[in-house]
Write an enzyme that holds these catalytic residues in place. Structure first.
Site, PDB file in Angstrom:
ATOM      1  N   ASP A   1       0.846  -1.201   0.000  1.00 32.26           N
ATOM      2  CA  ASP A   1       0.000   0.000   0.000  1.00 32.26           C
ATOM      3  C   ASP A   1       0.875   1.242   0.000  1.00 32.26           C
ATOM      4  O   ASP A   1       1.985   1.227   0.533  1.00 32.26           O
ATOM      5  CB  ASP A   1      -0.870   0.043   1.264  1.00 32.26           C
ATOM      6  CG  ASP A   1      -1.754  -1.172   1.387  1.00 32.26           C
ATOM      7  OD1 ASP A   1      -2.210  -1.651   0.335  1.00 32.26           O
ATOM      8  OD2 ASP A   1      -1.954  -1.645   2.525  1.00 32.26           O
TER       9      ASP A   1
ATOM     10  N   ASP B   1       0.033  14.012   7.710  1.00 35.99           N
ATOM     11  CA  ASP B   1      -0.858  15.175   7.623  1.00 35.99           C
ATOM     12  C   ASP B   1      -2.005  14.942   6.640  1.00 35.99           C
ATOM     13  O   ASP B   1      -3.105  15.459   6.822  1.00 35.99           O
ATOM     14  CB  ASP B   1      -0.127  16.505   7.363  1.00 35.99           C
ATOM     15  CG  ASP B   1       1.013  16.391   6.397  1.00 35.99           C
ATOM     16  OD1 ASP B   1       1.123  15.344   5.725  1.00 35.99           O
ATOM     17  OD2 ASP B   1       1.795  17.348   6.299  1.00 35.99           O
TER      18      ASP B   1
ATOM     19  N   GLU C   1      -6.624  23.786   6.309  1.00 32.53           N
ATOM     20  CA  GLU C   1      -5.358  24.385   5.870  1.00 32.53           C
ATOM     21  C   GLU C   1      -4.783  23.604   4.691  1.00 32.53           C
ATOM     22  O   GLU C   1      -4.048  24.144   3.875  1.00 32.53           O
ATOM     23  CB  GLU C   1      -4.361  24.383   7.034  1.00 32.53           C
ATOM     24  CG  GLU C   1      -3.234  25.353   6.809  1.00 32.53           C
ATOM     25  CD  GLU C   1      -2.035  25.083   7.702  1.00 32.53           C
ATOM     26  OE1 GLU C   1      -1.703  25.965   8.492  1.00 32.53           O
ATOM     27  OE2 GLU C   1      -1.432  24.004   7.601  1.00 32.53           O
ATOM     28  N   GLU C   2      -5.152  22.340   4.590  1.00 29.38           N
ATOM     29  CA  GLU C   2      -4.598  21.472   3.548  1.00 29.38           C
ATOM     30  C   GLU C   2      -5.351  21.553   2.216  1.00 29.38           C
ATOM     31  O   GLU C   2      -4.941  20.910   1.252  1.00 29.38           O
ATOM     32  CB  GLU C   2      -4.622  20.017   4.021  1.00 29.38           C
ATOM     33  CG  GLU C   2      -3.773  19.739   5.246  1.00 29.38           C
ATOM     34  CD  GLU C   2      -2.278  19.702   4.940  1.00 29.38           C
ATOM     35  OE1 GLU C   2      -1.913  19.395   3.796  1.00 29.38           O
ATOM     36  OE2 GLU C   2      -1.488  20.019   5.847  1.00 29.38           O
TER      37      GLU C   2
ATOM     38  N   ASP D   1      -6.763  23.078  11.171  1.00 29.58           N
ATOM     39  CA  ASP D   1      -5.436  22.649  10.737  1.00 29.58           C
ATOM     40  C   ASP D   1      -5.311  21.220  11.250  1.00 29.58           C
ATOM     41  O   ASP D   1      -5.207  21.002  12.459  1.00 29.58           O
ATOM     42  CB  ASP D   1      -4.366  23.566  11.355  1.00 29.58           C
ATOM     43  CG  ASP D   1      -2.964  23.198  10.881  1.00 29.58           C
ATOM     44  OD1 ASP D   1      -2.814  22.144  10.223  1.00 29.58           O
ATOM     45  OD2 ASP D   1      -2.022  23.956  11.180  1.00 29.58           O
TER      46      ASP D   1
ATOM     47  N   LEU E   1      -3.050  18.840  11.188  1.00 27.38           N
ATOM     48  CA  LEU E   1      -1.834  18.432  11.900  1.00 27.38           C
ATOM     49  C   LEU E   1      -0.837  19.580  11.855  1.00 27.38           C
ATOM     50  O   LEU E   1      -0.046  19.695  10.916  1.00 27.38           O
ATOM     51  CB  LEU E   1      -1.251  17.165  11.264  1.00 27.38           C
ATOM     52  CG  LEU E   1      -0.547  16.226  12.243  1.00 27.38           C
ATOM     53  CD1 LEU E   1      -1.417  15.874  13.428  1.00 27.38           C
ATOM     54  CD2 LEU E   1      -0.108  14.963  11.547  1.00 27.38           C
ATOM     55  N   ASP E   2      -0.935  20.410  12.865  1.00 29.73           N
ATOM     56  CA  ASP E   2      -0.071  21.585  12.924  1.00 29.73           C
ATOM     57  C   ASP E   2       1.315  21.200  13.455  1.00 29.73           C
ATOM     58  O   ASP E   2       1.432  20.358  14.336  1.00 29.73           O
ATOM     59  CB  ASP E   2      -0.692  22.629  13.849  1.00 29.73           C
ATOM     60  CG  ASP E   2       0.176  23.845  13.951  1.00 29.73           C
ATOM     61  OD1 ASP E   2       0.346  24.529  12.934  1.00 29.73           O
ATOM     62  OD2 ASP E   2       0.707  24.106  15.049  1.00 29.73           O
TER      63      ASP E   2
ATOM     64  N   GLU F   1      -5.172  28.879  12.595  1.00 30.85           N
ATOM     65  CA  GLU F   1      -4.184  28.918  13.667  1.00 30.85           C
ATOM     66  C   GLU F   1      -4.386  30.130  14.587  1.00 30.85           C
ATOM     67  O   GLU F   1      -4.651  29.972  15.785  1.00 30.85           O
ATOM     68  CB  GLU F   1      -2.767  28.924  13.056  1.00 30.85           C
ATOM     69  CG  GLU F   1      -2.429  27.593  12.382  1.00 30.85           C
ATOM     70  CD  GLU F   1      -1.307  27.651  11.348  1.00 30.85           C
ATOM     71  OE1 GLU F   1      -1.112  28.725  10.737  1.00 30.85           O
ATOM     72  OE2 GLU F   1      -0.634  26.630  11.143  1.00 30.85           O
TER      73      GLU F   1
HETATM   74  P1  AHM Z   1       2.417  24.035   9.494  1.00 30.34           P
HETATM   75  O1  AHM Z   1       0.954  24.356   9.629  1.00 30.34           O
HETATM   76  O2  AHM Z   1       2.848  23.807   8.072  1.00 30.34           O
HETATM   77  O3  AHM Z   1       2.832  22.935  10.420  1.00 30.34           O
HETATM   78  O4  AHM Z   1       3.239  25.377   9.893  1.00 30.34           O
HETATM   79  C1  AHM Z   1       2.893  26.053  11.053  1.00 30.34           C
HETATM   80  C2  AHM Z   1       4.012  25.928  12.058  1.00 30.34           C
HETATM   81  C3  AHM Z   1       3.560  26.337  13.434  1.00 30.34           C
HETATM   82  O5  AHM Z   1       3.133  25.223  14.175  1.00 30.34           O
HETATM   83  C4  AHM Z   1       4.798  26.942  14.043  1.00 30.34           C
HETATM   84  O6  AHM Z   1       4.484  27.920  14.994  1.00 30.34           O
HETATM   85  C5  AHM Z   1       5.498  27.531  12.840  1.00 30.34           C
HETATM   86  O7  AHM Z   1       5.039  26.826  11.707  1.00 30.34           O
HETATM   87  C6  AHM Z   1       6.996  27.391  12.897  1.00 30.34           C
HETATM   88  O8  AHM Z   1       7.574  28.034  11.808  1.00 30.34           O
HETATM   89  P2  AHM Z   1       9.147  28.330  11.722  1.00 30.34           P
HETATM   90  O9  AHM Z   1       9.797  27.026  11.469  1.00 30.34           O
HETATM   91  O10 AHM Z   1       9.277  29.313  10.604  1.00 30.34           O
HETATM   92  O11 AHM Z   1       9.565  28.929  13.034  1.00 30.34           O
HETATM   93 MG    MG Z   2      -0.279  24.788  10.887  1.00 31.51          MG
END
Ligand code: AHM
Ligand code: MG
Length: 320
Positions: free
Chosen positions: A64, A70, A93-94, A114, A116-117, A268
């Protein structure tokens, strides 16, 4: 105050009972997020294992395709949110555009999330999370997402850390629930959360300092003389969760390259501002309260400063 250890579903129902006119729709909506988060957490916990089982061309032993975590988290959120029937539309967000689920036609709410932030932290086994923001549906179009943050009916996050914790607010206090893996239930562990009036920690990616506006740079520099500690995980959920508990300031400012910073308003900045403000803290873009910003597009970015009231007030005296 609700009893420690009360399970999230009962807590949600007891909250609903306080509003005799409530239809139960928001309770079902929150339960859908809870369910999705439990499945996401189980995938997060197994991520290392799946990577080991996957081969370099991204297929696992069964042949698979190994999906990125994410993408899996996004699909799970969409499935549970759509199946619940409570949401007229969702924005992730995706995804480029909002989705209007088939059986959400009568849904009273719209949700932005979001899935998976902090996903750049997955491969190094550092805490990540899911963030969500719920508004009432107004006209059933994309405009439903373009409402100010102070109009959120609920917002929160799930942090997949050393334990899994779900923190949320409906605008009436902030409560945190820890997942007990032995029974698979979120149990009230952090009732009526309040952020300290002032903290001793600043959280910002200081590697970008040379691109900041000079007053901001001077202010961040001054924390060193004041005996603050720097903590920056690079996962907003984790950095904000620590800020909520210990106080201080989290920031992702604009810089000379990124005029609106990096973080997205809908997925966010706004939900985290709603949590922090409901816990007694403050949040600003530098120009206005984050919750007063009227979005002009669903993927809009904004500078973010949030945290303890006194820390944000001091910052605004310098940059505001
Ligand atoms: P993502 O949604 O693609 O994971 O990006 C968001 C993340 C936040 O969780 C975090 O505060 C920030 O990007 C960190 O960015 P950097 O690496 O520029 O400090
Ligand atoms: Mg994020």
């Amino acid at each position: 105050m609700a009893q420690l250890g009360m399970d999230l579903n009962r807590f949600i129902l007891e909250e609903e009972r306080k509003y005799p006119s409530a239809t139960g729709s928001l309770s079902l909506a929150l339960t859908a997020i809870e369910s999705a988060s439990k499945i996401i957490e189980s995938k997060v916990r197994k991520a290392g294992l799946s990577n080991i089982l996957g081969t370099t061309d991204n297929t696992n032993v069964s042949g698979d395709q190994v999906q990125k975590l994410d993408v899996i988290a996004n699909d799970l959120m969409i499935r549970y949110i759509s199946d619940s029937g409570q949401f007229h539309a969702l924005a992730s967000e995706e995804l480029d555009d909002p989705v209007f689920p088939e059986n959400g036609r009568d849904g009273k709410y719209v949700i932005s999330f979001d899935p998976l932030d902090g996903s750049s932290n997955i491969n190094v086994n550092v805490s990540i999370g899911t963030i969500f923001s719920i508004h009432k549906k107004i006209d059933g179009t994309v405009n439903d997402f373009l409402q100010e943050g102070h109009k959120q009916v609920a917002a929160g996050y799930i942090i997949y850390g050393s334990s899994t914790v779900l923190v949320y607010t409906t605008g009436n206090g902030v409560n945190g629930f820890t997942l007990d893996p032995s029974v698979g239930m979120f149990l009230l562990s952090h009732p009526d959360m309040k952020i300290p009036e002032k903290g001793k920690i600043y959280s910002i990616n200081e590697a970008y300092a040379h691109k900041w506006e000079k007053n901001l740079k001077a202010h961040i520099d001054s924390y060193k003389e004041k005996g603050y500690s720097l903590r920056y995980i690079g996962s907003m959920v984790s950095d904000v969760h620590r800020t909520l508990i210990k106080g201080g300031i989290f920031a992702y400012p604009a810089d000379s390259k990124n005029k609106s910073g990096k973080l997205r308003l809908l997925y966010e900045a706004s939900p985290m501002a709603f949590v922090i403000e409901n816990a007694g803290g403050r949040s600003t873009t530098g120009a206005e309260d984050t919750l007063n910003v009227k979005p002009d597009s669903i993927h809009q970015r904004v500078p973010v400063f949030l945290g303890s009231r006194e820390d944000i007030n001091e910052l605004l005296n310098v940059i505001g």
